[in-house]
Motif scaffolding. Structure first.
Motif, PDB file in Angstrom:
ATOM      1  N   ARG A   7       0.752  -1.543   0.211  1.00 36.60           N
ATOM      2  CA  ARG A   7       0.061  -0.159   0.404  1.00 36.60           C
ATOM      3  C   ARG A   7       1.098   1.122   0.275  1.00 36.60           C
ATOM      4  N   SER A   8       0.286   2.293  -0.712  1.00 39.21           N
ATOM      5  CA  SER A   8       0.911   3.404  -0.096  1.00 39.21           C
ATOM      6  C   SER A   8       1.896   3.851   0.398  1.00 39.21           C
ATOM      7  N   GLY A   9       1.324   3.789   1.616  1.00 36.24           N
ATOM      8  CA  GLY A   9       1.807   4.141   3.412  1.00 36.24           C
ATOM      9  C   GLY A   9       3.198   2.589   3.255  1.00 36.24           C
ATOM     10  N   ASP A  10       3.581   1.964   2.743  1.00 37.88           N
ATOM     11  CA  ASP A  10       4.218   0.978   3.708  1.00 37.88           C
ATOM     12  C   ASP A  10       5.876   2.172   2.639  1.00 37.88           C
ATOM     13  N   ALA A  11       6.514   1.439   3.059  1.00 45.37           N
ATOM     14  CA  ALA A  11       8.442   1.760   3.478  1.00 45.37           C
ATOM     15  C   ALA A  11       8.812   1.668   2.377  1.00 45.37           C
ATOM     16  N   ILE A  12       8.062   0.288   1.237  1.00 43.23           N
ATOM     17  CA  ILE A  12       8.815   0.515   0.100  1.00 43.23           C
ATOM     18  C   ILE A  12       7.925   1.400  -1.445  1.00 43.23           C
ATOM     19  N   PHE A  13       7.131   2.192  -0.960  1.00 37.98           N
ATOM     20  CA  PHE A  13       6.474   2.963  -1.527  1.00 37.98           C
ATOM     21  C   PHE A  13       7.336   4.364  -1.232  1.00 37.98           C
ATOM     22  N   ALA A  14       7.233   4.983   0.420  1.00 38.57           N
ATOM     23  CA  ALA A  14       8.089   5.518   0.507  1.00 38.57           C
ATOM     24  C   ALA A  14       9.523   6.182  -0.048  1.00 38.57           C
ATOM     25  N   ASN A  15       9.831   4.738   0.054  1.00 44.29           N
ATOM     26  CA  ASN A  15      11.513   5.319  -0.975  1.00 44.29           C
ATOM     27  C   ASN A  15      11.635   5.109  -1.912  1.00 44.29           C
ATOM     28  N   VAL A  16      10.851   4.852  -2.583  1.00 46.63           N
ATOM     29  CA  VAL A  16       9.718   4.654  -4.808  1.00 46.63           C
ATOM     30  C   VAL A  16       9.818   6.395  -4.645  1.00 46.63           C
ATOM     31  N   GLU A  17       8.670   6.712  -3.477  1.00 42.39           N
ATOM     32  CA  GLU A  17       8.702   8.606  -3.503  1.00 42.39           C
ATOM     33  C   GLU A  17      10.125   9.475  -3.356  1.00 42.39           C
ATOM     34  N   ARG A  18      10.877   8.545  -2.135  1.00 46.84           N
ATOM     35  CA  ARG A  18      12.445   9.973  -2.245  1.00 46.84           C
ATOM     36  C   ARG A  18      12.954   9.955  -3.645  1.00 46.84           C
ATOM     37  N   VAL A  19      13.140   8.120  -3.860  1.00 49.84           N
ATOM     38  CA  VAL A  19      14.083   8.398  -4.833  1.00 49.84           C
ATOM     39  C   VAL A  19      13.587   9.274  -6.293  1.00 49.84           C
TER      40      VAL A  19
END
Ligand code: MYR
Length: 189
Positions: A7-19
């Motif tokens: 889900r968008s709140g998950d760490a993987i999404f946070a990383n993708v958004e930061r990248v």
């Protein structure tokens, strides 16, 4: 148990958004620098070309004055005003087939404008977008400066109006900086 689809709140999404954000920042920075550099480079090259045209004209002017004096039968002018008239009516006619109007005299008679009635240098010329800042006819200011220097007048010659740059006329400003007294080259003993 972890969900199969993050889900968008998950760490993987946070990383993708930061990248993505970093990628955007870096790409934007690189593009801005490249664009700025290109503009600076074009500006620099433009200045070099303008300076080159002026120097080229100056070299022509210091030689052309001999031909002018030999062919025109013009005798020494009494002052800068007369010299300006001679350039406008005789010099331009002889070398460009045009005349100019002498105008905008300052109070002490050391600065005037030459407004060209026509400009054969720009026949068939249209400046591309990358050359919009160029004073294409700068060679002419160099010619006048060089020629006048050979008859003891140090001047500054600049374009104040240029139709290639969107103005309504071709106007050169000629400023007398210094009248150098001529020295007799031989000693009388
Ligand atoms: C003098 O005082 O000795 C005469 C000064 C006359 C100066 C004439 C300079 C001629 C310059 C011609 C410019 C032509 C541009 C194409």
């Amino acid at each position: 148990m972890a969900p199969l689809v993050p889900r968008s709140g998950d760490a993987i999404f946070a990383n993708v958004e930061r990248v993505n954000a970093e990628l955007f920042t870096l790409t934007y920075g690189a593009m801005a620098i490249a664009y700025g550099f290109r503009r600076a480079l074009l500006h620099f090259l433009g200045c070099v070309v303008i300076e080159f045209l002026m120097c080229w004209g100056y070299d022509i002017g210091i030689r052309l004055i001999d031909e002018f004096l030999a062919k025109s039968n013009v005798s020494r002018c009494v002052d800068f005003k007369e010299s300006a008239d001679v350039i406008a009516k005789v010099g331009f006619k002889m070398f460009l087939g045009i005349t100019a109007t002498v105008t905008n005299w300052d109070a002490d008679g050391t600065s005037c404008s030459l407004v060209l009635e026509d400009n054969p240098l720009v026949d068939f010329v249209e400046l591309p977008d990358t050359c919009q800042g160029l004073y294409y006819c700068n060679v002419l200011s160099g010619v006048i400066r060089g020629a006048l220097e050979m008859v003891s007048m140090k001047t500054e010659v600049t374009w104040v109006r240029d139709m290639l740059r969107g103005d309504d006329a071709y106007e050169l400003q000629v400023k007398l900086l210094k009248q150098v007294p001529e020295e007799y080259p031989y000693k009388d003993d």
